[in-house]
Motif scaffolding. Structure first.
Motif, PDB file in Angstrom:
ATOM      1  N   PHE A 165       5.912 -12.871   4.432  1.00 49.95           N
ATOM      2  CA  PHE A 165       6.955 -12.237   3.372  1.00 49.95           C
ATOM      3  C   PHE A 165       7.729 -13.351   2.516  1.00 49.95           C
ATOM      4  O   PHE A 165       7.594 -13.373   1.276  1.00 49.95           O
ATOM      5  N   ARG A 166       8.260 -14.414   3.018  1.00 53.00           N
ATOM      6  CA  ARG A 166       8.549 -15.637   2.471  1.00 53.00           C
ATOM      7  C   ARG A 166       7.614 -16.027   1.605  1.00 53.00           C
ATOM      8  O   ARG A 166       8.027 -16.355   0.083  1.00 53.00           O
ATOM      9  N   TYR A 167       6.329 -16.291   1.760  1.00 51.87           N
ATOM     10  CA  TYR A 167       5.514 -16.991   0.923  1.00 51.87           C
ATOM     11  C   TYR A 167       5.291 -15.742  -0.161  1.00 51.87           C
ATOM     12  O   TYR A 167       5.129 -16.094  -1.440  1.00 51.87           O
ATOM     13  N   TRP A 168       5.127 -14.423   0.012  1.00 51.49           N
ATOM     14  CA  TRP A 168       4.933 -13.704  -1.028  1.00 51.49           C
ATOM     15  C   TRP A 168       6.037 -13.536  -2.044  1.00 51.49           C
ATOM     16  O   TRP A 168       5.970 -13.804  -3.216  1.00 51.49           O
ATOM     17  N   ALA A 169       7.406 -13.601  -1.546  1.00 51.65           N
ATOM     18  CA  ALA A 169       8.657 -13.509  -2.174  1.00 51.65           C
ATOM     19  C   ALA A 169       8.727 -14.590  -3.105  1.00 51.65           C
ATOM     20  O   ALA A 169       9.339 -14.555  -4.102  1.00 51.65           O
ATOM     21  N   THR A 170       8.228 -15.819  -2.591  1.00 48.46           N
ATOM     22  CA  THR A 170       8.462 -17.095  -3.392  1.00 48.46           C
ATOM     23  C   THR A 170       7.066 -17.589  -4.296  1.00 48.46           C
ATOM     24  O   THR A 170       7.193 -18.537  -4.749  1.00 48.46           O
ATOM     25  N   HIS A 171       5.979 -16.711  -4.146  1.00 43.78           N
ATOM     26  CA  HIS A 171       4.832 -16.977  -5.137  1.00 43.78           C
ATOM     27  C   HIS A 171       4.684 -15.815  -6.020  1.00 43.78           C
ATOM     28  O   HIS A 171       3.399 -15.445  -6.074  1.00 43.78           O
ATOM     29  N   GLY A 172       5.669 -15.277  -6.428  1.00 40.89           N
ATOM     30  CA  GLY A 172       5.256 -14.135  -7.640  1.00 40.89           C
ATOM     31  C   GLY A 172       5.253 -12.678  -7.063  1.00 40.89           C
ATOM     32  O   GLY A 172       4.990 -12.062  -7.906  1.00 40.89           O
ATOM     33  N   SER A 173       5.617 -12.409  -5.844  1.00 36.74           N
ATOM     34  CA  SER A 173       5.313 -11.058  -5.220  1.00 36.74           C
ATOM     35  C   SER A 173       4.490 -10.367  -5.787  1.00 36.74           C
ATOM     36  O   SER A 173       4.541  -9.506  -6.488  1.00 36.74           O
ATOM     37  N   PRO A 174       3.332 -10.844  -5.482  1.00 35.73           N
ATOM     38  CA  PRO A 174       1.824 -10.310  -6.285  1.00 35.73           C
ATOM     39  C   PRO A 174       1.625  -9.127  -5.658  1.00 35.73           C
ATOM     40  O   PRO A 174       2.203  -8.502  -4.478  1.00 35.73           O
ATOM     41  N   ALA A 175       1.048  -7.921  -6.409  1.00 32.91           N
ATOM     42  CA  ALA A 175       0.818  -6.839  -6.002  1.00 32.91           C
ATOM     43  C   ALA A 175      -0.110  -6.394  -4.779  1.00 32.91           C
ATOM     44  O   ALA A 175       0.099  -5.656  -3.957  1.00 32.91           O
ATOM     45  N   GLU A 176      -0.931  -7.397  -4.701  1.00 26.79           N
ATOM     46  CA  GLU A 176      -1.500  -7.489  -3.534  1.00 26.79           C
ATOM     47  C   GLU A 176      -1.795  -9.100  -2.828  1.00 26.79           C
ATOM     48  O   GLU A 176      -1.887 -10.086  -4.041  1.00 26.79           O
ATOM     49  N   VAL A 187       2.863  -5.539  -0.117  1.00 23.91           N
ATOM     50  CA  VAL A 187       4.556  -5.472   0.075  1.00 23.91           C
ATOM     51  C   VAL A 187       5.348  -4.741  -0.896  1.00 23.91           C
ATOM     52  O   VAL A 187       4.834  -4.921  -2.220  1.00 23.91           O
ATOM     53  N   GLU A 188       6.222  -3.662  -0.538  1.00 21.14           N
ATOM     54  CA  GLU A 188       6.685  -2.849  -1.292  1.00 21.14           C
ATOM     55  C   GLU A 188       8.194  -2.625  -1.184  1.00 21.14           C
ATOM     56  O   GLU A 188       8.407  -2.205   0.081  1.00 21.14           O
ATOM     57  N   PRO A 189       9.021  -2.996  -2.001  1.00 20.73           N
ATOM     58  CA  PRO A 189      10.447  -2.879  -1.846  1.00 20.73           C
ATOM     59  C   PRO A 189      10.898  -1.055  -1.847  1.00 20.73           C
ATOM     60  O   PRO A 189      10.354  -0.384  -2.465  1.00 20.73           O
TER      61      PRO A 189
END
Length: 696
Positions: A165-176, A187-189
């Motif tokens: 999750f941290r990687y996803w959040a700090t690398h542009g929050s990609p759609a996939e 990942v979906e808020p």
């Protein structure tokens, strides 16, 4: 393999210096690099950047813990994780290591151990500049390195989900986000939730993750991107939770929130699934109404506001102007199916049951907060799924205990029956560690309140004892087989026990006594034969050879279902096959004697296993009509709902299915469900399958 689905609740414990840094950190890079500088400023007493402890739960019962430690290793970060729990007496240990750059880009990942009682992992990922090398047990493969990716192997350890999750959040929050060794995640808020922990109120950010397991996981993070809670399934498809130290008191609240939020997400998906409401006419199909009457060709079934108004020959049914007509020529109209042994442990089961033609399920044991939230969402048309009837699970203390609903005293037994009754449950479910005295109390109180009692035969007891104590129904054929098996010495090994079961004589005094006893007491049996057949699978007898549905499930699920071992050595393999054949013969003998048999799956292969259960009943000697009735009118009678459900007749609820072909001509046609109608709405089954990642 009693139940399946889940959740987990996680949290990392930081050192004081690291926590202070992370409180103002906006990215994984600054968090880790600054924390490392703080450590250096403290005369490099330790290279520890972060460490934590998670309490692991199954069905909300604490069963183990996970610890992790993140250290600085030159320009890299190194993570060590130790994950271990004990599930019903079976240890499930797992260890993992992870190396990454400071911004959490993976460099290496290794995981080894068990992720459920019945499954294991042994994998390595070596990330190189242009490619990745992947090891699965003793087999190495190579693949191009994705531009953006993370390394993770399923739901555990929890730490890897936090880092992902941290990687996803700090690398542009990609759609996939691509994941290695396989797959991708979304990942979906999903909003925020307030919880009270140790007298303090805290607001958590809620997310769902799809792609690590089949379906959704629900995760909560604090403002510093520390994972506080995750609700998921283990590799056995059971409810699984892990709770960060200090957050255990919020578990029940988060469990219920995961259920209601999941149903809300499915309701959003269902808006894209075509359906017809109000007045609906199914025209021109062959009607098998479930009563046992002969099939009626060229029939019409008229439904208004969820009720069957008429069902009969097409020329005799008047169709009002403006009615939506469905052409059913060449197809068969049947009552909606029942699954009488479900564990609705994730919201994705809703569309799957409907896709398979199941309009009513009996949930045979679940987490209280989760299943009531899901039931109510479906009943209020705020979620997509079949009608849910609930059996409230209880267990006693012991090494095989499950869940948190303990009935170690008569007072506890009565209290739990009352709680389930007040919450609208129809039955009580006995699990494996309940004592005979408490079985009696549960049965007496349940019967007084108009509930019935189903379940296992607890350890140390037999079916005669629990039925005489008041248990109305038995889950799983194994407990009936035990009544018919000649006594064996305690020292008997597995081969001897299999041989005794395979050689049961249905004309023997033991077998005839058991059958007569069940008939006299009106005991209902859901044998779950599709489950026990699945236990016979091996590399020499792959699951797809008898259950083609395994090729159509979601990829994350298929990988686990088809991963079977080599066949057992002689004579064990042959005895397993003969034992299953004998169990099937026993089901046939019970049916012929008049014991009510109701179709149930205990999950196994989602959606498809109910069809297999019905097919197996025909193999056991049921006529196709009788096998269909075991999944329609018989369970409706057993649950006291036969005036409302179970057949296609005027006045009953409009629960029915439209099937390609005729199941009376070939029972395998029961798999060909094209449309399902429930609560007055018709769904296209192909769209339902696809909505949760299955192939039609």
């Amino acid at each position: 393999m009693e139940s399946r689905s889940g959740r987990r609740i996680l949290h990392g414990l930081f050192t004081a210096a690291c926590a202070a840094v992370l409180a103002v950190s906006a990215t994984a890079f600054s968090a880790f690099s600054h924390a490392a500088q703080v450590q250096e400023g403290a005369q490099e007493k330790s290279s520890v950047v972060e460490q934590g402890k998670f309490i692991l739960h199954k069905f909300e019962q604490p069963i183990g813990e996970e610890t992790y430690q993140i250290t600085r290793d030159g320009d890299a970060l190194a993570v060590k994780m130790d994950f271990k729990f004990t599930d019903r007496g079976s240890p499930v240990p797992l260890t993992a290591t992870f190396r990454s750059s400071q911004d959490l880009t993976p460099l290496a990942f290794e995981i080894k151990g068990k992720n459920s009682r019945q499954s294991s992992l042994d994998e390595t990922i070596d990330v190189q500049p242009e490619k990745v090398r992947l090891r699965d047990r003793d087999k190495w493969t190579e693949a191009p390195r994705p531009k953006q990716f993370f390394t993770i192997a399923g739901y555990a350890p929890a730490t890897m989900q936090m880092l992902m999750f941290r990687y996803w959040a700090t690398h542009g929050s990609p759609a996939e986000l691509a994941t290695l060794p396989t797959g991708k995640v979304k990942v979906e808020p999903r909003g925020q939730d307030a919880v009270s922990v140790n007298g303090k109120n805290e607001t958590l950010d809620r997310y769902t993750i799809e792609g690590l397991i089949w379906g959704r996981e629900t995760l909560w993070f604090d403002s510093n991107r520390n994972l506080v809670a995750a609700v998921t399934l283990d590799a056995e498809f059971d409810h699984f939770e892990a709770v960060r130290d200090g957050y255990e008191s919020a578990l029940g609240t988060l469990v219920g929130r995961a259920g209601s939020d999941g149903m809300a997400a499915l309701a959003e998906i269902s808006k894209g699934i075509s359906g017809s409401t109000d007045t609906l006419a199914i025209v021109g199909g062959t009607l098998i109404d479930g009563t046992g009457s002969d099939p009626l060709p060229d029939a019409t079934v008229l439904i208004q506001k969820g009720r069957i108004i008429a069902a009969g020959p097409r020329p005799k049914v008047s169709i009002p102007h403006g009615t939506v007509k469905v052409d059913a020529r060449g197809k068969t109209i049947l009552p909606g199916l029942w699954d009488m042994h479900a564990h609705f442990e994730q919201v994705e089961w809703g569309p799957i049951y409907l896709a398979a033609g199941v309009t009513t399920v009996r949930d045979c044991g679940n987490e209280f907060e989760f299943i009531t939230a899901v039931r109510d969402a479906i009943a209020n048309r705020k979620g997509l799924g079949p009608r849910l009837l609930l059996a409230g699970i209880v267990d006693g203390s012991g090494p095989l205990a499950l869940g948190v609903q303990r009935v170690d005293t008569p007072e506890q037994a009565k209290a739990w029956v009352d709680k389930y009754h007040d919450a609208g449950f129809q039955q009580m479910k006995i699990y494996s560690s309940v004592k005979l005295e408490e079985v009696k109390v549960i049965a007496d109180e349940a019967h007084r309140l108009g509930m019935s009692v189903t379940g296992h035969v607890p350890e140390g007891l037999n079916a005669y004892q629990v039925i005489e104590a008041g248990q109305d129904q038995i889950n799983h054929i194994q407990y009936i087989v035990a009544l018919m098996t000649p006594p064996l010495p305690e020292s008997a090994d597995r081969t001897e026990r299999l041989k005794a079961r395979a050689n049961i004589d249905l004309d023997s005094p033991e077998a005839q006594k058991a059958i007569a006893f069940l008939v006299d007491h009106g005991t209902v049996v859901d044998p779950t034969m599709a489950l026990f057949e699945f236990f016979t699978a091996s590399s020499a007898k792959p699951p797809a050879s008898f259950e083609p549905g395994v090729t159509k499930v979601a990829p994350e699920l298929r990988e686990q279902l088809v991963d079977v071992g080599p066949p057992p050595p002689p004579p064990v393999g042959d005895l397993i096959e003969k034992s299953f054949a004998k169990e099937l013969a026993i089901v046939g003998a019970l049916h012929r004697a008049g014991v009510p048999i109701v179709a149930g799956t205990d999950q196994t292969v989602p959606g498809h296993s109910l069809h297999r259960e019905i097919e197996l009943y025909v193999q056991a000697g049921f006529t196709p009509m009788e096998a269909i009735q075991a999944a329609t009118i018989v369970p409706a009678r057993v649950m006291g709902l036969d005036r409302e459900l179970g057949t296609v007749e005027a006045g009953k609820r409009g629960d029915l299915i439209v099937v390609e072909g005729n199941p009376l001509e070939s029972i395998r046609n029961i798999r060909n469900v094209r449309f399902v109608i429930t609560n007055g709405k018709m769904y296209n089954c192909a769209e339902l399958w696809r909505s949760v990642g299955f192939q039609p």
